[in-house]
Enzyme design. Structure first.
Site, short mmCIF file in Angstrom:
data_model
loop_
_atom_site.label_atom_id
_atom_site.label_comp_id
_atom_site.label_asym_id
_atom_site.label_seq_id
_atom_site.Cartn_x
_atom_site.Cartn_y
_atom_site.Cartn_z
N GLY A 125 3.78 -1.01 15.17
CA GLY A 125 2.61 -1.71 14.69
C GLY A 125 1.65 -0.73 14.05
CB THR A 126 2.23 0.78 10.78
OG1 THR A 126 2.69 -0.52 10.18
CG2 THR A 126 3.73 1.53 11.10
CE1 TYR A 141 10.93 -6.61 12.61
CE2 TYR A 141 12.91 -6.14 14.08
CZ TYR A 141 11.71 -6.37 13.91
OH TYR A 141 10.98 -6.40 14.99
NE ARG A 152 0.12 -8.60 19.26
CZ ARG A 152 -0.54 -8.23 18.41
NH1 ARG A 152 -0.01 -7.26 17.60
NH2 ARG A 152 -1.37 -8.91 17.72
CG ASP A 171 -3.49 -1.39 17.02
OD1 ASP A 171 -4.88 -0.84 16.90
OD2 ASP A 171 -3.32 -2.25 17.07
NE ARG A 209 1.35 8.03 -33.02
CZ ARG A 209 1.09 6.75 -33.21
NH1 ARG A 209 0.43 6.20 -32.53
NH2 ARG A 209 1.08 6.67 -34.80
C1 PEP Z 1 -0.42 -3.33 14.18
O1 PEP Z 1 -1.30 -2.93 15.00
O2 PEP Z 1 0.38 -2.88 13.38
C2 PEP Z 1 0.12 -4.89 14.45
C3 PEP Z 1 0.90 -5.29 13.52
O3 PEP Z 1 -0.80 -5.64 15.27
P1 PEP Z 1 -2.39 -5.94 15.25
O4 PEP Z 1 -2.52 -5.92 13.76
O5 PEP Z 1 -2.22 -7.48 15.62
O6 PEP Z 1 -3.00 -5.10 15.84
MG MG Z 2 -1.79 -3.80 16.96
#
Ligand code: PEP
Ligand code: MG
Length: 873
Positions: free
Chosen positions: A768-769, A853, A620, A771, A95
């Protein structure tokens, strides 16, 4: 180097920690042997051999052959039997077993070692010639199919033909003479298909079988399964060679599979199926309909007692619900396999809470390993409203194989399911039974319905693992692939018709039923309390509507990490004012339009702050390129021109001017607020007036104003000043002030690089991961779909970096910016608000970096809470 690990007879060379090398099955067999459970002895070839085999033209590493022979010798000694013996032969199963379970993906060969001589030996030993030849013909079939790739149907046809000739209906009606004949005919099938005689040398059989398992690792269906389940980084599969025990030697034999607890709802009861006088494959393949494990109590009380005892021992040892395969050979119980059982979200939470109550595991242990983040996700799945369904709408009842409601159009094959899903259609895959070839279609479908097979059938196991609704073994319906329809005798459902299934009740309903949101039980709350006691990283939510904020708060969100204000401008009246603002030629025109937007914004913030009373809310400022708010259809443009009382030509010219070649890198983010400070002024005013308004009602509001798309500290300083200026005005006018923070998104690589400078000014960072990933890779987040799939197939990327944070690249920027930022400002608050905030592995990464966070969409909040707690453990 060691490649072969033996087990059996109360000891083992491996243990449960060696999954990477021995696979889950091999590691657990070793473990079970060491703790004295009755397992048939054997040995495991490590996954390293598989890797070598697949990378070196099907060759084995130096030394494996000798170790294999030693393993066989040791096994022969333990069993007191000889491979291929004509008196009393050693027979083995071969197996696969990789480090991660892949149901049905890999292949199994049973009864290996049988040949024209040893079949006599088996007959002697068992005093049952019929049994021996039945094993032999099964072996030829299985070996031919799995190892040599002969279609199983070819053997089935020969079997059917013989049964017709003999005028019998059931396999069991064939006698010794007929089975001997069948063996000959099977050998002929083998010879015709392969051009070779069926191999008589057990050693040759063994080598072929081992290689077939290694080869199956790189089969298409195995690759598909790994891809869908994102299983990467494994060496390959290990191979387990184990002495055979028989569940099919007579009426005092049986074979079965059972879970130590109910995998659908978690009830503490033995749950499973068995067949008397059968081999394991008969249960799993769904050929004969298995019986409920409870009936074993009456049939074989002693074995049942033993089984219960073993399951308790196993649960105690593994501190987890187990999925066990067992065989009873002439009254003697053998455990063939154990592994942590797959279960639904509801079951996972109940089992965790029960096991803590029973003292089997600590709260920490339960949080760490008994519930996966994905389980909580399942709990949030929609359900059919029970009262909404009348009995006569139900067109079929089957097994409740995997809970949740699914509604979709019927498709009868997997390719079609994938095709329709690709077009955005919701489909339910309806099959007589599923096989590993169907995993692509199963994954594409909203739900799965089968007419055959039990709770442990392929469809049931795979669907539960994915948390996908499934009704299995619904034998009320007859499926006709030819006519692309199924019927229960009264109602006929055709391909493309809508059906609804309830995987928790096992029912099938014609038509499209509404689904409703799930509710959480008491166990969920108990469990999540433990999660929160352990966890120290906060979880916030991304929400820009009060209802979302409320829901997220119910899900345990500790604030809002990102309220995207642009979403607030899409109401009918608002978009008008917004458009007016955008096409304004002068500052005073713009201000005028903004004045009419202010009350809307202010009310939005009042509602959101109210919903999140006492918790921080990060708002934002306007981020997207302005043209996103403008119409692009001719008609819409015309009516806008009328509405704004400007000539159509002027409006068109303005829209043209606003068009950008690269809007995501264009006039957006803080660049808007800097070129049009009045926008920032209006938004800051709305935020702070809302905050003051609530404060006057005695409510606690913690606003955090976030500047988007900052790349230089000067940009931030500029916007910060605008906000502070407005704040002073608002507070003076109101005769009341509130504490507020001003911080920034870190979503441009440059911002990460100069994070120390920015942190001197900013009170918080939020990564803002989305972008940041876009700009670090240079992959447009809106266009990457075109090539990411291929990148992953080619192994250029392991995961989609927009779903799972790229720790190596983007993650390095996050790490650097956090460190630099905190160096400049010790109490800098740092969080993440990109989509990655709800992905468990990314949450772990954020925890390890010491982020304060993560913020994610409301439905991901429970998932992130658990992931954050698990990251700490
Ligand atoms: C980002 O860029 O991770 C983000 C949270 O902003 P948005 O998705 O609105 O560009
Ligand atoms: Mg963004």
């Amino acid at each position: 180097k060691k490649y072969v690990y033996t087990f059996g007879g109360g000891s083992a060379e491996g243990d449960k920690s060696m999954k990477d090398l021995l696979g889950g099955k091999g590691a657990n067999l070793a473990e079970m042997s060491s703790i004295g459970l009755p397992i048939p002895p054997g040995f495991t070839l490590s996954a390293e051999v598989c890797k070598f085999y697949n990378e070196n033209d099907e060759a084995w590493p130096e030394g494996v052959e000798a170790q294999l022979q030693e393993g066989v010798a040791k096994l022969e000694k333990l069993m007191g039997l000889k491979f291929g013996d004509s008196e009393d032969p050693l027979l083995v199963s071969v197996r696969s077993g990789a480090a991660k379970s892949m149901p049905g993906m890999m292949d199994t060969v049973l009864n290996l070692g049988l040949n024209d001589r040893s079949v006599q030996g088996l007959a002697n030993k068992t005093d049952n010639t019929r049994f021996a030849f039945d094993c032999y013909r099964r072996f030829i079939d299985m070996f031919g199919n799995v190892v040599m790739g002969i279609d199983h149907e070819e053997f089935e046809e020969v079997l059917q033909k013989l049964k017709d000739e003999e005028g019998v209906e059931l396999d069991t009606e064939l006698g010794v003479k007929e089975l001997k004949e069948l063996v000959d005919r099977y050998k002929a099938v083998y010879r015709k298909s392969t051009g070779y005689m069926f191999p008589q040398d057990p050693n040759e059989q063994l080598h072929h079988a081992i290689n077939a398992v290694f080869g199956s690792w790189s089969s298409k269906r195995a690759k598909t399964y790994r891809k869908i389940n994102r299983i990467t980084g494994l060496l390959g599969t290990a191979v387990n060679v184990q002495a055979m025990v028989y569940g099919n030697m007579g009426e005092d034999c049986a074979t079965g599979v059972c879970f130590t607890r109910n995998p659908a709802d978690g009830t503490n009861e033995l749950y499973g199926e068995f067949l008397v006088n059968a081999q394991g494959e008969d249960v799993v393949a769904g050929i004969r309909t298995p019986r409920n494990i409870d009936e074993l109590k009456d049939d074989m009380p002693k074995s049942y007692e033993e089984l219960v005892e073993m399951t308790e021992k196993l649960e105690q040892h593994y501190q987890d619900m187990q999925d066990i395969e067992f065989t009873i050979q002439q009254g003697e119980l053998f455990i063939l396999q154990t592994r942590n059982g797959k279960r639904t979200g509801v079951a996972a939470v109940k089992i965790a809470v029960d096991m803590v109550d029973e003292g089997l595991i600590s709260q920490k242990g339960a949080v760490q390993k008994l519930v996966e983040p994905g389980h909580l996700d399942q709990l949030l799945h929609p359900q059919l409203n029970q009262s909404d369904i009348s009995e006569d709408e139900i067109i079929g009842k089957g097994l409740p194989a995997s809970p949740g409601a699914a509604v979709g159009k019927v498709v009868f094959n997997s390719d079609k399911a994938e095709e329709e899903h690709g077009k955005g259609e919701a489909v339910i895959l309806v099959r007589i039974e599923t096989s590993p070839e169907d995993v692509g279609g199963m994954s594409a479908a909203e739900g799965i319905l089968t007419s055959r097979g039990g709770m442990t059938s392929h469809a049931a196991v795979v669907a539960r693992g994915w948390g996908k609704p499934c009704v299995a073994g619904c034998d009320d319906i007859v499926i006709n692939y030819e006519s692309q329809s199924f019927t229960n005798g009264e109602v006929t459902v055709k391909a493309g018709d809508w059906i609804s299934i309830d995987g928790a009740r096992g029912i099938v309903i014609k038509g499209k039923k509404p689904v409703e949101e799930p509710s959480f039980g008491e166990n969920y709350h108990t469990f999540m309390n433990w999660v929160d006691e352990i966890r120290d990283m906060a979880v916030r939510t991304n929400a820009d509507a009060p209802e979302d904020a409320k829901r997220a708060r119910e899900f345990g969100a500790q604030g809002i990490g990102l309220a995207r204000t642009e979403h607030m401008f899409f109401g009918e009246e608002r978009i008008k004012a917004m458009r007016k603002m955008i096409i304004s030629e002068t500052e005073s025109e713009r201000r005028e339009a903004l004045v009419s937007l202010l009350p809307y914004q202010k009310q939005d913030f009042i509602d959101i702050f109210d919903a999140m009373e006492g918790l921080p809310v990060t708002v934002r400022l306007l981020d997207p390129p302005l043209h996103e708010f403008l119409p692009d259809e001719e008609e819409e443009i015309e009516s806008l021109a009328k509405e704004l009382k400007i000539p159509l030509r002027d409006l068109k010219r303005k829209i043209r001017l606003l068009k950008e070649f690269n809007p995501m890198l264009g006039h957006r983010g803080c660049r808007l607020g800097i070129t049009y400070p009045e926008i920032t002024e209006m938004q800051s005013r709305a935020i702070l007036e809302a905050a003051v308004h609530l404060k006057k009602q005695g409510k606690t509001v913690l606003p955090e104003i976030m500047i988007p798309l900052v790349g230089t500290s000067e940009e931030f300083i500029h916007q910060h000043e605008v906000v502070d200026h407005v704040a002073a005005e608002v507070f003076k006018e109101a005769g009341e002030s509130v504490e507020y923070k001003v911080g920034t998104m870190i979503e441009i690589p440059r911002a990460a690089i100069v994070a120390d400078k920015i942190a001197e000014e900013a009170e918080f960072f939020s990564f803002g991961t989305n972008d940041l990933t876009q700009m670090t890779y240079g992959y447009s987040r809106d266009d990457a779909g075109k090539f990411l799939e291929i990148y992953m197939q080619e192994g250029i990327l392991k995961d989609d970096p927009f779903q799972i944070l790229d720790e190596e690249g983007v993650g390095s920027l996050v790490k650097m910016a956090t460190e630099k930022g905190r160096k400049a400002r010790k109490d800098l608050k740092v969080g993440i608000c990109g989509e990655h905030g709800g992905d468990p592995s990314s949450v772990r990464f954020c925890y390890n970096l010491g982020l304060n966070y993560v913020s994610c969409s409301p439905y991901r909040v429970p998932v992130a809470r658990l992931a954050a707690a698990q990251a700490k453990l």
